[in-house]
Motif scaffolding. Structure first.
Motif, PDB file in Angstrom:
ATOM      1  N   UNK A 110       0.851  -1.186   0.000  1.00  0.00           N
ATOM      2  CA  UNK A 110       0.000   0.000   0.000  1.00  0.00           C
ATOM      3  C   UNK A 110       0.890   1.241   0.000  1.00  0.00           C
ATOM      4  N   UNK A 111       0.615   2.167  -0.908  1.00  0.00           N
ATOM      5  CA  UNK A 111       1.402   3.383  -1.042  1.00  0.00           C
ATOM      6  C   UNK A 111       0.819   4.484  -0.175  1.00  0.00           C
ATOM      7  N   UNK A 148       6.046   2.972   1.241  1.00  0.00           N
ATOM      8  CA  UNK A 148       5.334   1.765   0.841  1.00  0.00           C
ATOM      9  C   UNK A 148       5.181   0.856   2.058  1.00  0.00           C
ATOM     10  N   UNK A 149       3.936   0.510   2.382  1.00  0.00           N
ATOM     11  CA  UNK A 149       3.633  -0.362   3.516  1.00  0.00           C
ATOM     12  C   UNK A 149       3.576  -1.811   3.043  1.00  0.00           C
ATOM     13  N   UNK A 150       4.260  -2.706   3.756  1.00  0.00           N
ATOM     14  CA  UNK A 150       4.262  -4.117   3.351  1.00  0.00           C
ATOM     15  C   UNK A 150       4.272  -5.038   4.572  1.00  0.00           C
ATOM     16  N   UNK A 189       6.126  -9.284  10.571  1.00  0.00           N
ATOM     17  CA  UNK A 189       6.877  -8.029  10.550  1.00  0.00           C
ATOM     18  C   UNK A 189       6.304  -7.121   9.468  1.00  0.00           C
ATOM     19  N   UNK A 190       6.017  -5.883   9.826  1.00  0.00           N
ATOM     20  CA  UNK A 190       5.481  -4.907   8.880  1.00  0.00           C
ATOM     21  C   UNK A 190       6.569  -3.871   8.616  1.00  0.00           C
ATOM     22  N   UNK A 248      -2.941  -4.313   4.322  1.00  0.00           N
ATOM     23  CA  UNK A 248      -2.775  -3.132   5.157  1.00  0.00           C
ATOM     24  C   UNK A 248      -3.245  -1.883   4.445  1.00  0.00           C
ATOM     25  N   UNK A 249      -3.250  -0.752   5.183  1.00  0.00           N
ATOM     26  CA  UNK A 249      -3.744   0.508   4.599  1.00  0.00           C
ATOM     27  C   UNK A 249      -3.150   1.693   5.346  1.00  0.00           C
TER      28      UNK A 249
END
Length: 369
Positions: A246-247, A254-256, A262-263, A296-297
């Motif tokens: 998610x950008x 950038x969310x991953x 682990x995020x 995710x967001x």
């Protein structure tokens, strides 16, 4: 001297008597008495959105687990897809009706969906290798593409390419990412194909529509240039497969989430000062053993100050991006929380779960960046 008469006792302890007029719209009053004239104000909850209640349950539409749920670009509607091969459409605001159910549009579980940015079209992909384009106004399918040779796990769309055409990226277990023209008049053939070499779990467009971020089974995030049709660099740091991408609203991060629980928030600016482009590493949302592609967001009403990911502990974890600390652990679901989305204009979070229900709740307002 006469004694004062003892006032009559009432049920419950009244903390404070309210004024005769009704409470303001942005407060919720909880009373110990059924008589509005003698309402005891036990607690006043400050409201931060236009929802009918601080927490709303959306249930009854699906018989299977919800895999993805998203607000439309206006924030007025919600779409959710499920393993029961249907898509449900809901109103965000009162009366929160389930006004549409698109059933049997796929022959296998629907794994992801996206609202079009420029038309009343909903894109869906599934385990039947198909991408459908549904007109949500009429409920009719406008296009059907056999997009891949394997299960399609993910898709994303953009209008930032510069040609005025909506482009859709799809990622599949067949190890490829394909780019398509969106809308009703697009070509049946893909615009571009990227060979990743292993199953793809997530895709995401860059803010300018020139790059595609691809999460894959090799634990890396590959960055492809659409003009050159080649990989320009990769983002490392995960020890297990990224489950979604998610950008951020400003296009810089950038969310991953990943199977390792682990995020990672990656810095995708052209010149990043962070080593390995890792901006933050977040913990608190357990991925579990089901290998679900948890989505995710980023929050949008405050410019991306918060991120959220669901977990196998049946909760949603919300972090402050700047400090990395956990702001909320939100309960309510009876199964793994598979999908999260933020309202585009208000501090409202939407969650979908393996229990087949969605919850929508308001958060405290954040200060915009």
């Amino acid at each position: 001297m006469s004694k004062r008469s003892t006032p009559p006792s009432s049920e419950g302890a009244l903390v404070k008597r309210s004024r005769p007029d009704s409470p303001p719209r942005n407060e919720m009053v909880i009373s110990t008495s059924g008589d509005d004239r003698q309402k005891g104000l036990v607690r006043s909850v400050k409201r931060t959105s236009n929802l009918e209640a601080p927490i709303i349950s959306l249930s009854g539409a699906h018989s299977g687990e919800i895999v993805s749920c998203r607000f439309d670009p206006t924030g007025q509607n919600i779409a959710a897809c499920s393993t029961d091969r249907s898509v449900s459409l809901w109103r965000t605001y009162p009366p929160n009706t389930n006004y549409g159910l698109l059933s049997s549009i796929h022959k296998a579980p629907i794994l992801d969906l996206q609202w079009s940015l420029c038309s009343p079209i909903l894109y869906t992909v599934g385990a039947d290798h198909i991408m459908n384009m549904m007109n949500v106004t009429t409920g009719q399918r406008v296009r059907k593409l056999r997009a891949h040779r394997g299960i399609i796990n993910t898709l994303d769309r953009t209008m930032a390419g510069g040609a005025g055409v909506e482009l859709v990226a799809t990622g599949s277990d067949d190890g490829t990412v394909r780019i398509w023209e969106g809308g009703e008049e697009g070509e049946r053939a893909s615009v571009a194909v990227f060979e990743i070499g292993c199953p793809v779990t997530s895709v995401c467009w860059s803010a300018d529509g020139q790059n595609v971020y691809v999460g894959a089974l090799d634990n890396e995030i590959h960055v492809y240039d659409l003009r050159k049709c080649e990989q320009v660099y990769s983002l490392t740091g995960h020890t297990d497969t990224p489950t979604s991408l998610a950008l951020s609203p400003n296009g810089s991060y950038l969310l991953s989430p990943s199977f390792s629980s682990q995020v990672i928030i990656h810095d995708v600016r052209p010149f990043s000062p962070a080593p390995l482009r890792i901006h933050r590493v977040l913990h608190g949302a357990p991925a579990g053993f089901e290998n679900a592609l948890l989505k995710g967001a980023w929050s949008k009403d405050d410019g991306g100050r918060r991120v959220a990911v669901g977990g196998a502990d049946r909760m949603v974890c919300i972090w402050d991006v700047e400090s990395g600390r956990v702001l909320y652990k939100l309960p309510g679901h009876k199964g793994t929380v598979t999908a999260v989305d933020f309202h585009p204009k208000e501090p409202i979070i939407l969650t979908g779960s393996k229990d087949g229900t969605m919850l929508m709740g308001e958060l405290e307002t954040g200060m915009a960046i």
